[in-house]
Design an enzyme around this catalytic site. Structure first.
Site, PDB file in Angstrom:
ATOM      1  N   GLU A  57       0.885  -1.182   0.000  1.00  0.00           N
ATOM      2  CA  GLU A  57       0.000   0.000   0.000  1.00  0.00           C
ATOM      3  C   GLU A  57       0.911   1.216   0.000  1.00  0.00           C
ATOM      4  OE1 GLU A  57      -3.224  -0.181  -0.191  1.00  0.00           O
ATOM      5  OE2 GLU A  57      -3.414  -2.326   0.124  1.00  0.00           O
ATOM      6  N   GLU A  59       4.387  13.224  -4.688  1.00  0.00           N
ATOM      7  CA  GLU A  59       3.661  13.219  -3.412  1.00  0.00           C
ATOM      8  C   GLU A  59       4.368  14.135  -2.416  1.00  0.00           C
ATOM      9  OE1 GLU A  59       3.810   9.680  -0.905  1.00  0.00           O
ATOM     10  OE2 GLU A  59       1.646   9.810  -0.641  1.00  0.00           O
ATOM     11  N   CYS A  95      -2.493   9.241   3.057  1.00  0.00           N
ATOM     12  CA  CYS A  95      -2.237   8.832   1.668  1.00  0.00           C
ATOM     13  C   CYS A  95      -3.435   9.130   0.772  1.00  0.00           C
ATOM     14  CB  CYS A  95      -1.895   7.354   1.631  1.00  0.00           C
ATOM     15  SG  CYS A  95      -3.154   6.362   2.453  1.00  0.00           S
TER      16      CYS A  95
HETATM   17  P1  NAD Z   1       8.439   4.715   4.491  1.00  0.00           P
HETATM   18  O1  NAD Z   1       8.349   3.944   3.241  1.00  0.00           O
HETATM   19  O2  NAD Z   1       9.629   5.580   4.719  1.00  0.00           O
HETATM   20  O3  NAD Z   1       8.376   3.765   5.764  1.00  0.00           O
HETATM   21  C1  NAD Z   1       7.294   2.878   6.003  1.00  0.00           C
HETATM   22  C2  NAD Z   1       7.767   1.757   6.895  1.00  0.00           C
HETATM   23  O4  NAD Z   1       8.715   0.982   6.178  1.00  0.00           O
HETATM   24  C3  NAD Z   1       8.474   2.212   8.172  1.00  0.00           C
HETATM   25  O5  NAD Z   1       8.148   1.335   9.230  1.00  0.00           O
HETATM   26  C4  NAD Z   1       9.944   2.081   7.801  1.00  0.00           C
HETATM   27  O6  NAD Z   1      10.780   1.905   8.912  1.00  0.00           O
HETATM   28  C5  NAD Z   1       9.910   0.832   6.927  1.00  0.00           C
HETATM   29  N1  NAD Z   1      11.032   0.693   5.989  1.00  0.00           N
HETATM   30  C6  NAD Z   1      11.791   1.656   5.422  1.00  0.00           C
HETATM   31  N2  NAD Z   1      12.743   1.089   4.640  1.00  0.00           N
HETATM   32  C7  NAD Z   1      12.576  -0.248   4.710  1.00  0.00           C
HETATM   33  C8  NAD Z   1      13.249  -1.369   4.128  1.00  0.00           C
HETATM   34  N3  NAD Z   1      14.306  -1.218   3.339  1.00  0.00           N
HETATM   35  N4  NAD Z   1      12.789  -2.603   4.395  1.00  0.00           N
HETATM   36  C9  NAD Z   1      11.719  -2.786   5.203  1.00  0.00           C
HETATM   37  N5  NAD Z   1      11.070  -1.767   5.803  1.00  0.00           N
HETATM   38  C10 NAD Z   1      11.482  -0.508   5.555  1.00  0.00           C
HETATM   39  O7  NAD Z   1       7.090   5.555   4.574  1.00  0.00           O
HETATM   40  P2  NAD Z   1       6.687   6.638   5.655  1.00  0.00           P
HETATM   41  O8  NAD Z   1       7.453   7.891   5.377  1.00  0.00           O
HETATM   42  O9  NAD Z   1       6.727   6.032   7.007  1.00  0.00           O
HETATM   43  O10 NAD Z   1       5.136   6.864   5.298  1.00  0.00           O
HETATM   44  C11 NAD Z   1       4.674   7.758   4.365  1.00  0.00           C
HETATM   45  C12 NAD Z   1       4.314   7.061   3.069  1.00  0.00           C
HETATM   46  O11 NAD Z   1       3.361   6.050   3.314  1.00  0.00           O
HETATM   47  C13 NAD Z   1       3.646   7.984   2.069  1.00  0.00           C
HETATM   48  O12 NAD Z   1       4.200   7.756   0.802  1.00  0.00           O
HETATM   49  C14 NAD Z   1       2.194   7.570   2.095  1.00  0.00           C
HETATM   50  O13 NAD Z   1       1.468   7.822   0.921  1.00  0.00           O
HETATM   51  C15 NAD Z   1       2.313   6.117   2.349  1.00  0.00           C
HETATM   52  N6  NAD Z   1       1.057   5.583   2.881  1.00  0.00           N
HETATM   53  C16 NAD Z   1       0.288   4.780   2.086  1.00  0.00           C
HETATM   54  C17 NAD Z   1      -0.920   4.294   2.546  1.00  0.00           C
HETATM   55  C18 NAD Z   1      -1.791   3.404   1.703  1.00  0.00           C
HETATM   56  O14 NAD Z   1      -2.688   2.791   2.264  1.00  0.00           O
HETATM   57  N7  NAD Z   1      -1.579   3.299   0.422  1.00  0.00           N
HETATM   58  C19 NAD Z   1      -1.342   4.622   3.839  1.00  0.00           C
HETATM   59  C20 NAD Z   1      -0.533   5.452   4.617  1.00  0.00           C
HETATM   60  C21 NAD Z   1       0.671   5.915   4.133  1.00  0.00           C
END
Ligand code: NAD
Length: 480
Positions: free
Chosen positions: A248, A383, A282
């Site tokens: 997601e 975004e 999001c």
């Molecule tokens: P992010 O991708 O930086 O991090 C998300 C999670 O992934 C965190 O727990 C992070 O520690 C982990 N992560 C980071 N690198 C990783 C790796 N290499 N391997 C495994 N895990 C890893 O995102 P964010 O900044 O925390 O959140 C914001 C983003 O989330 C925005 O782009 C937003 O649109 C998206 N989002 C999407 C939805 C949806 O339902 N589509 C919902 C909420 C947020």
């Protein structure tokens, strides 16, 4: 406050690697430490989950359902406490955490407590061949759940609840930026009688702790919510191991406003869909497309309404816009506002950091409205994920549809119109996973939730999540 990992029902320090700082965004100061967990901690969590699996996967649905309901009840009972923790950790207004985040976390458990009792699989009689086929839907085993910072407990539980309801055991990692309510969930699970090892929560950075979960050879499915770039990386790591993946990801959602809409309802909702949770959802409608006939009127009315929003201390009940989640994120969002001029765009309202008395180091930003001339500008293609929306006008339905789809993301879209034909045409032709007509973020947890294009792969919600967290097996019985 120092938080710990939750492994095998116990709270533990990381094996090595020490701790990382956790900030309170409303004051810009460190207020706690979280484990900087390593591969060894993930392995320990995996082993606890693998040991718990044989028993949990054979636990009756009635018992699983009862435990999930109990977790929901305990979350509800701690509404104020959890909402305060969420608001402090994330910077979101306390009113939002109380009205949305925490109630929804409880609803996630309650929903899957009920859903699992109604989940069934198919049977196919092979007529004329004297055979009957049925589908066994078995839990996968140990699964990984990784969630972001914007709706911390809400999205963390949106994965965990269906995973454990379906009989899996979980290694989960919340965002390192907002770990607090996930930590508090461990205590709640113990109180609810969730057997040890069914849920294990490991804290730490994405690039180390998260990466170790994704790389683990025996964690067979990963449910991830986060940024598109991280999602692509996870897909690259997981694909050669043939893991099941639910991704997601990000969005750049159009909010399409036609002149024939219910204007007042649209205006009210558009303020929310633009700036709720500081625009860090999001699903926020960050590209507002307005029919030319009402463009000038909308612009004036929208600016007037947005100018009344109160940016302030998240713990005050009348705050509309709290702090952004981190200094880095504030700088990222601000950098998009700074490129407005190069992009021939015009800031109609906001654009500046806000200093709140006694909270001078907090990460506050005005709600910002930017008028853009060209959908190809970065402000409309990338975004931003903050309290920033762009607006532009369109003349025809064809142009509106083209602009709405002319972006790499495809999470959600909103249309405001009272024309039934247009509603159906747009619903069919928008390249998004979700279409809202004359509303925004109205959720029914039974519906499939997720995005198209670069917004992700797979769907959460309802039975979709239970299908994701189970492996279908065809059994074919021949009889005489
Ligand atoms: P992010 O991708 O930086 O991090 C998300 C999670 O992934 C965190 O727990 C992070 O520690 C982990 N992560 C980071 N690198 C990783 C790796 N290499 N391997 C495994 N895990 C890893 O995102 P964010 O900044 O925390 O959140 C914001 C983003 O989330 C925005 O782009 C937003 O649109 C998206 N989002 C999407 C939805 C949806 O339902 N589509 C919902 C909420 C947020």
């Amino acid at each position: 406050m120092k938080i710990q990992n939750y492994i095998n029902g116990k709270f533990e320090d990381p094996i090595k690697g020490g701790y990382i700082d956790n900030y309170n965004p409303s004051i810009g100061e460190i207020y706690g430490q979280i484990p900087n967990s390593s591969k060894e901690d993930v392995e320990k969590a995996f082993e606890a989950a693998a040991n718990a699996f044989p028993s949990w996967s054979n636990t009756t649905l009635a018992t699983r359902s009862k435990i999930l309901s109990k977790i929901a009840e305990l979350i509800k009972g701690k509404l104020d406490f959890l909402a305060e923790a969420e608001s402090k950790d994330n910077g979101k207004p306390i009113s939002l955490a109380k009205a949305i985040d925490i109630p929804r976390a409880a609803a996630n458990f309650q929903f899957y407590a009920n859903a699992i009792t109604q989940f069934s699989s198919e049977a196919h009689e092979s007529v004329g061949l004297n055979a009957v086929n049925f589908t066994l839907r078995q839990p996968i085993g140990v699964v990984g759940c990784i969630s972001p910072w914007n709706l911390p407990l809400y999205l963390f539980t949106w994965k965990i609840a269906p995973a454990i309801a379906a009989g899996n055991c979980v290694v989960a990692k919340p965002s390192e930026i907002t770990p607090m309510t996930a930590y508090l969930l461990g205590e709640i699970c113990n109180e609810a009688g969730l057997p040890k090892g069914v849920l294990n929560i490991v804290h730490g950075l994405g690039t180390s702790t998260g990466q170790a979960i994704v790389e683990h050879p025996n964690i067979k499915a990963i449910s991830f919510t986060g940024g598109t770039k991280t999602g692509a990386h996870i897909a690259r790591v997981a694909a050669p191991m043939f893991k099941k993946l639910s991704l997601e990801l990000g969005g750049k959602n159009p909010n399409i406003i036609f002149a024939d809409c219910d204007y007042e309802k649209m205006l009210e909702t558009t303020v929310r869909s633009s700036f709720a949770n500081q625009g860090q959802i999001c699903l926020c409608g960050s590209r507002i497309l307005v029919e030319e006939k009402i463009y000038e009127k909308f612009k004036k009315d929208f600016i007037k309404k947005v100018s009344k929003l109160k940016v302030g201390n998240p713990s005050e009940e009348n705050t509309d816009i709290g702090a952004l989640v981190s200094r880095e994120h504030l700088e990222k969002v601000k950098s998009y506002i700074d490129i407005a001029e190069q992009e021939n765009a015009k800031i109609l309202f906001g654009g500046n950091k806000v200093e709140i008395k006694n909270f001078e180091n907090g990460y506050y930003l005005q709600p910002t409205i930017i008028e853009v001339a060209d959908n190809n500008c970065r402000l409309n293609q990338e975004e931003v994920f903050g309290p920033v929306v762009t607006i532009m006008s369109f003349k025809t339905d064809e142009e509106a549809l083209y602009l709405a789809n002319d972006v790499k993301y495809g999470l959600s879209a909103t249309i405001w119109t009272n024309n039934l034909n247009r509603t159906m045409q747009f619903s069919k032709q928008l390249h998004t996973g979700i279409v809202w007509v004359n509303t925004w973020l109205m959720r029914d947890l039974r519906t499939p939730f997720g995005g198209a294009k670069d917004s992700g792969v797979g769907r959460e919600g309802g039975f979709e999540a239970l299908r994701f967290f189970t492996e279908p097996k065809n059994v074919c019985i021949s009889y005489e």
